[in-house]
Design an enzyme around this catalytic site. Sequence first.
Site, PDB file in Angstrom:
ATOM      1  N   GLN A  67      11.222   0.344 -13.743  1.00  0.00           N
ATOM      2  CA  GLN A  67      12.045  -0.196 -12.661  1.00  0.00           C
ATOM      3  C   GLN A  67      12.413  -1.630 -13.015  1.00  0.00           C
ATOM      4  O   GLN A  67      11.532  -2.458 -13.249  1.00  0.00           O
ATOM      5  CB  GLN A  67      11.268  -0.151 -11.343  1.00  0.00           C
ATOM      6  CG  GLN A  67      12.059  -0.641 -10.165  1.00  0.00           C
ATOM      7  CD  GLN A  67      11.258  -0.579  -8.872  1.00  0.00           C
ATOM      8  OE1 GLN A  67      10.087  -0.230  -8.866  1.00  0.00           O
ATOM      9  NE2 GLN A  67      11.890  -0.946  -7.781  1.00  0.00           N
TER      10      GLN A  67
ATOM     11  N   GLU B   2       7.559  -9.612 -10.217  1.00  0.00           N
ATOM     12  CA  GLU B   2       6.688 -10.507 -10.983  1.00  0.00           C
ATOM     13  C   GLU B   2       5.550  -9.774 -11.695  1.00  0.00           C
ATOM     14  O   GLU B   2       5.241 -10.080 -12.838  1.00  0.00           O
ATOM     15  CB  GLU B   2       6.125 -11.624 -10.101  1.00  0.00           C
ATOM     16  CG  GLU B   2       5.310 -12.607 -10.923  1.00  0.00           C
ATOM     17  CD  GLU B   2       5.399 -14.039 -10.458  1.00  0.00           C
ATOM     18  OE1 GLU B   2       4.635 -14.849 -10.989  1.00  0.00           O
ATOM     19  OE2 GLU B   2       6.216 -14.349  -9.580  1.00  0.00           O
ATOM     20  N   ARG B   3       4.924  -8.793 -11.046  1.00  0.00           N
ATOM     21  CA  ARG B   3       3.835  -8.066 -11.717  1.00  0.00           C
ATOM     22  C   ARG B   3       4.361  -7.310 -12.938  1.00  0.00           C
ATOM     23  O   ARG B   3       3.720  -7.285 -13.980  1.00  0.00           O
ATOM     24  CB  ARG B   3       3.138  -7.091 -10.750  1.00  0.00           C
ATOM     25  CG  ARG B   3       2.251  -7.815  -9.743  1.00  0.00           C
ATOM     26  CD  ARG B   3       1.412  -6.859  -8.906  1.00  0.00           C
ATOM     27  NE  ARG B   3       0.427  -6.168  -9.709  1.00  0.00           N
ATOM     28  CZ  ARG B   3       0.382  -4.841  -9.889  1.00  0.00           C
ATOM     29  NH1 ARG B   3       1.266  -4.048  -9.328  1.00  0.00           N
ATOM     30  NH2 ARG B   3      -0.550  -4.303 -10.633  1.00  0.00           N
TER      31      ARG B   3
ATOM     32  N   ALA C 188       3.574  -1.912  -0.489  1.00  0.00           N
ATOM     33  CA  ALA C 188       2.391  -1.454   0.245  1.00  0.00           C
ATOM     34  C   ALA C 188       1.143  -2.260  -0.113  1.00  0.00           C
ATOM     35  O   ALA C 188       0.181  -2.241   0.615  1.00  0.00           O
ATOM     36  CB  ALA C 188       2.142   0.025  -0.042  1.00  0.00           C
TER      37      ALA C 188
END
Length: 188
Positions: A38, A63-64, A105
């Site tokens: 993604q 960011e992750r 989530a």
Amino acid sequence: IEPNPHQPRKLAERPFDPEHNPEDAQLGQSVREHGVMQPIGVIALPPDGDLRPDGHYQLVFGERRWRASLAAGRETIPALIMNTSGEINAEQQAVMALIENLQRADLTPDEICDGVERLHQVTGYGWERIAQMLGKSERTPRRYRRLSALPPDIRAVAIEARLSAAQIDALASVSADKQAELLRQIVE
């Protein structure tokens, strides 16, 4: 790519750490084996002489994924450049980052409280409009607003105890000197 100064996730408290966090390790392994599936979102930054030549970007969201890509030694990452049709100001960038991150989530209630409050401050929008932006009921941002208004010690226990919206409402409706006693009764 530069990090986003408006990142709602509290990275100082939960930095990307694949050595000590299993979720980060899994993401890093996935990126190493398959790449980033993604795209991240970035804005193109204007050139600034020798300090920042053309081709620099600032992260809006992802960011992750970006940090996992760096940790995996990847030299490129799929990215959506968000300002190809014009400039995005700091307010618009903060709104995009907050909305994208508030949909996740895995944010803590503290991060959601802070993000909802920041979205309210940045936009000046009412709770109904913020709820629409997030695809939530109008009660959701109001509940987080009430939670964020609690004293820090009460807020921490309420989050840890996973109080319901009705319980948070009850806590917020009593005076500060009665909140600790009510919280004790709710938790027991």
